[in-house]
Design a protein around this motif. Structure first.
Motif, PDB file in Angstrom:
ATOM      1  N   TRP A   9     -26.991 -10.913 -54.832  1.00  0.00           N
ATOM      2  CA  TRP A   9     -26.539 -10.186 -56.009  1.00  0.00           C
ATOM      3  C   TRP A   9     -26.310 -11.106 -57.199  1.00  0.00           C
ATOM      4  N   THR A  10     -25.809 -12.297 -56.948  1.00  0.00           N
ATOM      5  CA  THR A  10     -25.526 -13.196 -58.065  1.00  0.00           C
ATOM      6  C   THR A  10     -26.809 -13.713 -58.716  1.00  0.00           C
ATOM      7  N   ASP A  11     -27.928 -13.715 -57.987  1.00  0.00           N
ATOM      8  CA  ASP A  11     -29.217 -14.025 -58.621  1.00  0.00           C
ATOM      9  C   ASP A  11     -29.540 -12.971 -59.674  1.00  0.00           C
ATOM     10  N   GLU A  30     -27.445 -13.656 -62.782  1.00  0.00           N
ATOM     11  CA  GLU A  30     -28.040 -14.732 -63.587  1.00  0.00           C
ATOM     12  C   GLU A  30     -29.296 -14.250 -64.318  1.00  0.00           C
ATOM     13  N   TYR A  31     -30.094 -13.445 -63.646  1.00  0.00           N
ATOM     14  CA  TYR A  31     -31.310 -12.911 -64.269  1.00  0.00           C
ATOM     15  C   TYR A  31     -30.968 -12.123 -65.531  1.00  0.00           C
ATOM     16  N   TRP A  32     -29.999 -11.199 -65.403  1.00  0.00           N
ATOM     17  CA  TRP A  32     -29.647 -10.370 -66.556  1.00  0.00           C
ATOM     18  C   TRP A  32     -28.908 -11.172 -67.627  1.00  0.00           C
ATOM     19  N   MET A  56     -19.239 -15.027 -53.703  1.00  0.00           N
ATOM     20  CA  MET A  56     -20.631 -14.756 -53.348  1.00  0.00           C
ATOM     21  C   MET A  56     -21.544 -15.881 -53.830  1.00  0.00           C
ATOM     22  N   TYR A  57     -21.257 -16.387 -55.002  1.00  0.00           N
ATOM     23  CA  TYR A  57     -22.077 -17.428 -55.628  1.00  0.00           C
ATOM     24  C   TYR A  57     -22.158 -18.681 -54.761  1.00  0.00           C
ATOM     25  N   VAL A  58     -21.052 -19.014 -54.092  1.00  0.00           N
ATOM     26  CA  VAL A  58     -21.025 -20.217 -53.261  1.00  0.00           C
ATOM     27  C   VAL A  58     -21.052 -19.897 -51.765  1.00  0.00           C
ATOM     28  N   GLY A  59     -21.262 -18.632 -51.422  1.00  0.00           N
ATOM     29  CA  GLY A  59     -21.420 -18.262 -50.017  1.00  0.00           C
ATOM     30  C   GLY A  59     -20.138 -18.101 -49.239  1.00  0.00           C
TER      31      GLY A  59
END
Length: 147
Positions: free
Chosen positions: A40-42, A45-47, A114-117
């Motif tokens: 989800w965090t990808d 970053e995309y948006w 979530m970003y760092v797992g």
């Protein structure tokens, strides 16, 4: 109502169905998945790159004023919190636990995890505010913590 149904368009995708002797059916699509984000965090970053000034989320305060966060601001906050999380005693085995209601801060911390797992588990504040016996709360911590 006259008993008629409004027609809906249903897309039929080709599937394979495996019927097992125990009654279980395994259904698989014959069509391969299209490309999708790793997590989800990808997508965040995309948006943020594609539409940095677009509103991502907003929350009203007690006075009714909006606190707004754009995609670019969200990514910046998430990265800063994620960096801080890496210095804390949290890990895959020791997830983040929220004992609060929903808020922008809650969202940013969850996304940073979530970003760092690092998983997170929101818990109802009633477990700590109303309870007089914290056995259930300790039981939840025991289940969530692997070490």
């Amino acid at each position: 109502m006259n008993g008629e149904f409004h027609p809906i368009k249903v897309v039929a995708h080709p599937i394979d169905i495996e019927k097992r002797e125990d009654g279980v059916q395994i259904i698989n699509s014959q069509k391969a998945l299209d490309d999708y984000a790793r997590c989800w965090t990808d997508q965040l970053e995309y948006w943020a790159e594609k539409t940095p000034d677009q509103l991502f989320v907003a929350e009203r305060d007690e006075q009714g004023d909006w606190h707004k966060v754009t995609y670019a601001q969200a990514v910046t906050r998430v990265r800063k919190i994620a960096s801080w999380l890496l210095t804390q005693p949290v890990s895959v085995e020791r997830p983040i636990v929220f004992l609060c209601g929903n808020s922008l801060e809650h969202l940013m911390l969850a996304l940073a995890g979530m970003y760092v797992g690092i998983a997170h588990s929101p818990l109802s504040p009633a477990y700590s505010l109303i309870a007089t016996d914290y056995t259930k709360l300790q039981g939840i911590f025991d289940i969530l913590t692997l070490v």
